[in-house]
Design an enzyme around this catalytic site. Structure first.
Site, PDB file in Angstrom:
ATOM      1  N   ARG A  72       0.829  -1.218   0.000  1.00  0.00           N
ATOM      2  CA  ARG A  72       0.000   0.000   0.000  1.00  0.00           C
ATOM      3  C   ARG A  72       0.863   1.268   0.000  1.00  0.00           C
ATOM      4  O   ARG A  72       0.545   2.248  -0.652  1.00  0.00           O
ATOM      5  CB  ARG A  72      -0.878   0.050   1.247  1.00  0.00           C
ATOM      6  CG  ARG A  72      -2.082  -0.809   1.150  1.00  0.00           C
ATOM      7  CD  ARG A  72      -3.054  -0.547   2.303  1.00  0.00           C
ATOM      8  NE  ARG A  72      -3.933  -1.684   2.431  1.00  0.00           N
ATOM      9  CZ  ARG A  72      -4.964  -1.940   1.622  1.00  0.00           C
ATOM     10  NH1 ARG A  72      -5.261  -1.103   0.653  1.00  0.00           N
ATOM     11  NH2 ARG A  72      -5.702  -3.006   1.794  1.00  0.00           N
ATOM     12  N   ARG A  98      -9.834   1.779  -2.726  1.00  0.00           N
ATOM     13  CA  ARG A  98      -8.585   1.384  -2.074  1.00  0.00           C
ATOM     14  C   ARG A  98      -8.518   2.050  -0.706  1.00  0.00           C
ATOM     15  O   ARG A  98      -8.918   3.212  -0.568  1.00  0.00           O
ATOM     16  CB  ARG A  98      -7.349   1.827  -2.877  1.00  0.00           C
ATOM     17  CG  ARG A  98      -7.253   1.279  -4.271  1.00  0.00           C
ATOM     18  CD  ARG A  98      -7.102  -0.217  -4.337  1.00  0.00           C
ATOM     19  NE  ARG A  98      -5.951  -0.714  -3.595  1.00  0.00           N
ATOM     20  CZ  ARG A  98      -5.761  -2.008  -3.331  1.00  0.00           C
ATOM     21  NH1 ARG A  98      -6.651  -2.914  -3.706  1.00  0.00           N
ATOM     22  NH2 ARG A  98      -4.687  -2.404  -2.673  1.00  0.00           N
ATOM     23  N   LEU A 100      -6.519   3.932   1.942  1.00  0.00           N
ATOM     24  CA  LEU A 100      -5.348   4.810   1.805  1.00  0.00           C
ATOM     25  C   LEU A 100      -4.537   4.826   3.103  1.00  0.00           C
ATOM     26  O   LEU A 100      -5.101   4.771   4.202  1.00  0.00           O
ATOM     27  CB  LEU A 100      -5.809   6.224   1.448  1.00  0.00           C
ATOM     28  CG  LEU A 100      -6.504   6.299   0.079  1.00  0.00           C
ATOM     29  CD1 LEU A 100      -7.295   7.591  -0.061  1.00  0.00           C
ATOM     30  CD2 LEU A 100      -5.494   6.151  -1.048  1.00  0.00           C
ATOM     31  N   HIS A 116     -19.628   8.050   0.831  1.00  0.00           N
ATOM     32  CA  HIS A 116     -19.796   6.670   1.303  1.00  0.00           C
ATOM     33  C   HIS A 116     -21.290   6.337   1.280  1.00  0.00           C
ATOM     34  O   HIS A 116     -22.105   7.134   1.746  1.00  0.00           O
ATOM     35  CB  HIS A 116     -19.239   6.536   2.723  1.00  0.00           C
ATOM     36  CG  HIS A 116     -19.343   5.141   3.217  1.00  0.00           C
ATOM     37  ND1 HIS A 116     -18.508   4.130   2.792  1.00  0.00           N
ATOM     38  CD2 HIS A 116     -20.223   4.558   4.078  1.00  0.00           C
ATOM     39  CE1 HIS A 116     -18.852   2.995   3.361  1.00  0.00           C
ATOM     40  NE2 HIS A 116     -19.894   3.233   4.158  1.00  0.00           N
ATOM     41  N   GLU A 150      -8.774   7.228   9.455  1.00  0.00           N
ATOM     42  CA  GLU A 150      -9.699   6.145   9.818  1.00  0.00           C
ATOM     43  C   GLU A 150     -10.673   5.874   8.666  1.00  0.00           C
ATOM     44  O   GLU A 150     -11.352   6.808   8.184  1.00  0.00           O
ATOM     45  CB  GLU A 150     -10.491   6.574  11.063  1.00  0.00           C
ATOM     46  CG  GLU A 150     -11.318   5.463  11.653  1.00  0.00           C
ATOM     47  CD  GLU A 150     -12.340   5.998  12.663  1.00  0.00           C
ATOM     48  OE1 GLU A 150     -13.333   5.317  12.896  1.00  0.00           O
ATOM     49  OE2 GLU A 150     -12.126   7.110  13.184  1.00  0.00           O
ATOM     50  N   ASP A 152     -13.546   5.551   6.353  1.00  0.00           N
ATOM     51  CA  ASP A 152     -14.922   6.066   6.401  1.00  0.00           C
ATOM     52  C   ASP A 152     -15.236   6.750   7.733  1.00  0.00           C
ATOM     53  O   ASP A 152     -16.405   6.842   8.125  1.00  0.00           O
ATOM     54  CB  ASP A 152     -15.951   4.941   6.129  1.00  0.00           C
ATOM     55  CG  ASP A 152     -15.738   4.289   4.770  1.00  0.00           C
ATOM     56  OD1 ASP A 152     -15.362   4.999   3.822  1.00  0.00           O
ATOM     57  OD2 ASP A 152     -15.934   3.060   4.664  1.00  0.00           O
ATOM     58  N   GLU A 181     -26.732  10.477  -3.881  1.00  0.00           N
ATOM     59  CA  GLU A 181     -25.289  10.780  -3.924  1.00  0.00           C
ATOM     60  C   GLU A 181     -25.003  11.849  -4.981  1.00  0.00           C
ATOM     61  O   GLU A 181     -24.181  12.747  -4.779  1.00  0.00           O
ATOM     62  CB  GLU A 181     -24.475   9.520  -4.263  1.00  0.00           C
ATOM     63  CG  GLU A 181     -24.479   8.470  -3.173  1.00  0.00           C
ATOM     64  CD  GLU A 181     -23.575   7.285  -3.476  1.00  0.00           C
ATOM     65  OE1 GLU A 181     -22.516   7.471  -4.092  1.00  0.00           O
ATOM     66  OE2 GLU A 181     -23.927   6.154  -3.089  1.00  0.00           O
TER      67      GLU A 181
HETATM   68  C1  GRF Z   1     -20.886   4.937  -4.729  1.00  0.00           C
HETATM   69  O1  GRF Z   1     -21.972   4.242  -4.149  1.00  0.00           O
HETATM   70  C2  GRF Z   1     -20.040   5.582  -3.663  1.00  0.00           C
HETATM   71  O2  GRF Z   1     -20.773   5.987  -2.551  1.00  0.00           O
HETATM   72  C3  GRF Z   1     -19.110   4.465  -3.281  1.00  0.00           C
HETATM   73  O3  GRF Z   1     -18.826   3.813  -4.477  1.00  0.00           O
HETATM   74  C4  GRF Z   1     -19.899   3.999  -5.400  1.00  0.00           C
HETATM   75  C5  GRF Z   1     -19.313   4.593  -6.636  1.00  0.00           C
HETATM   76  O4  GRF Z   1     -20.263   4.681  -7.663  1.00  0.00           O
HETATM   77  N1  GRF Z   1     -17.959   4.976  -2.569  1.00  0.00           N
HETATM   78  P1  GRF Z   1     -19.887   5.451  -9.008  1.00  0.00           P
HETATM   79  O5  GRF Z   1     -18.582   4.833  -9.517  1.00  0.00           O
HETATM   80  O6  GRF Z   1     -19.735   6.896  -8.682  1.00  0.00           O
HETATM   81  O7  GRF Z   1     -21.028   5.166  -9.942  1.00  0.00           O
END
Ligand code: GRF
Length: 221
Positions: A72, A98, A100, A116, A150, A152, A181
């Site tokens: 890593r 990944r 980090l 997330h 940490e 998420d 999102e």
């Molecule tokens: C999303 O659900 C995000 O919250 C998570 O990975 C997914 C990525 O989706 N971390 P995309 O590649 O943006 O369509």
């Protein structure tokens, strides 16, 4: 607006997959909803669909495959070496799958955000939608947060909620959560680019006020 505020911020976006959040950000930047330019999109996966989304609109793309590095630390060192010359104001983790290292995260502290797919602190890590269904939750969602070492666990900025129906599967719930999102991620990045949002030690400050430990709740209506 002063010249300084008007200056477009530079974003580097890291992805591993479909890049639908990247697309929402590309659209928000091109509509001037977010005062920023995506200067590069990086992926650890060479055939990530999001790379095509970036290339289609002329954004520079780079691949740094984790498989090419012994651990890593070495991977993250290369990642930082690729990001740094772009001199980003903000590094955006948009489905970057990944973990980090603290050394990497420390270099971008207060200048790196993640999205997330759960209402943090619930369900850090993977399989968030199935875990919410299995727990009998009635509400799911997504959280935008500053990245700290940490996983998420960084301070939340903005979360968006969706209802879980008793017909939902992990896939149907994932798709409902993704649509929220696509609203909350560009919005939080918009605030950052307007200099309204920042991380001060472990506190999130928006418009001079400290946000609570869950960040703000996005109002869908
Ligand atoms: C999303 O659900 C995000 O919250 C998570 O990975 C997914 C990525 O989706 N971390 P995309 O590649 O943006 O369509």
């Amino acid at each position: 607006m002063s010249a300084k505020l008007n200056k477009k911020r530079k974003l580097v976006v890291l992805i591993s997959g479909s890049g639908s959040n990247l697309q929402a950000l590309i659209d928000a930047c091109s509509d001037d909803e977010v005062n920023a330019e995506i200067v590069a999109v990086l992926s650890n996966i060479a055939d990530a669909k999001g790379l095509q989304r970036a290339s289609a609109v002329g954004i520079t793309t780079k691949v740094v495959s984790h498989r090419d590095y012994r651990d890593r630390q070495a991977f993250d060192q290369q990642l930082a070496a690729v990001i740094t010359p772009f001199n980003p104001d903000l590094v955006v983790l948009a489905g970057f799958m990944r973990i980090l290292t603290p050394t990497f995260v420390d270099q971008f502290m207060g200048k790196m955000v993640n999205i997330h797919p759960s209402l943090l602190p619930k369900y850090a890590g993977l399989d968030t939608h199935q875990r919410a269904i299995d727990a009998g939750d009635k509400i799911a969602g997504a959280t935008v947060h500053f990245v700290t070492p940490e996983l998420d666990g960084g301070p939340p900025i903005l979360r968006g909620e969706v209802d879980i129906s008793n017909r939902d599967t992990a896939a149907s719930l994932a798709s409902k959560v993704l649509s929220v999102e696509h609203k909350i991620f560009p919005l939080a990045i918009r605030w950052f680019c307007q200099n309204r949002l920042r991380l001060v030690s472990d506190k999130v400050i928006l418009d001079g006020d400290e946000l609570g430990e869950n960040g703000l709740l996005y109002n869908n209506h």
